[in-house]
Design an enzyme around this catalytic site. Structure first.
Site, PDB file in Angstrom:
ATOM      1  N   CYS A  24       0.831  -1.212   0.000  1.00 47.50           N
ATOM      2  CA  CYS A  24       0.000   0.000   0.000  1.00 47.50           C
ATOM      3  C   CYS A  24       0.867   1.264   0.000  1.00 47.50           C
ATOM      4  O   CYS A  24       1.635   1.482   0.934  1.00 47.50           O
ATOM      5  CB  CYS A  24      -0.899  -0.079   1.239  1.00 47.50           C
ATOM      6  SG  CYS A  24      -1.565   1.482   1.801  1.00 47.50           S
ATOM      7  N   CYS A  27       0.252   3.716   2.886  1.00 42.83           N
ATOM      8  CA  CYS A  27       0.781   3.133   4.131  1.00 42.83           C
ATOM      9  C   CYS A  27       2.260   3.479   4.288  1.00 42.83           C
ATOM     10  O   CYS A  27       2.727   3.779   5.391  1.00 42.83           O
ATOM     11  CB  CYS A  27       0.606   1.615   4.155  1.00 42.83           C
ATOM     12  SG  CYS A  27      -1.114   1.072   4.051  1.00 42.83           S
TER      13      CYS A  27
END
Length: 98
Positions: A24, A27
């Site tokens: 991600c 993230c």
């Protein structure tokens, strides 16, 4: 002995849980921000990272549909929840007012 997630979030110290995934992008953006939050707040907060791919039952139990999702717990109660990336100042403010 490894503490269970349930035991960790019972803490009187606010516990910020970061549900993330290694693939991600946002993230990865959030990671250094959380490090700055920890540097600023020190012992005022515990930050726990949970990889949703490795902990799918836990992510499902807490209704984590997207990553990153941050959930703040105090004494076992969810006091705040946010998906996506926030600035350090916003996260610090949330923890301080928990």
């Amino acid at each position: 002995m490894k503490s269970s997630f349930f035991d960790i979030i019972q803490s009187e110290t606010p516990v910020l849980v970061d549900f993330y995934a290694t693939w991600c992008g946002p993230c990865k953006t959030l990671e250094p921000i959380l490090e700055q939050v920890k540097d600023e707040l020190g012992d005022q907060v515990k930050i726990v990272k949970i990889d949703v791919d490795k902990n799918q039952p836990l992510a499902a139990q807490y209704n984590v549909r997207g990553v990153p999702t941050m959930i703040l717990y105090k004494a076992g109660k969810q006091v705040w929840r946010q998906s996506g990336v926030l600035e350090k100042s916003a996260i610090v403010e949330v923890v301080k007012t928990a």
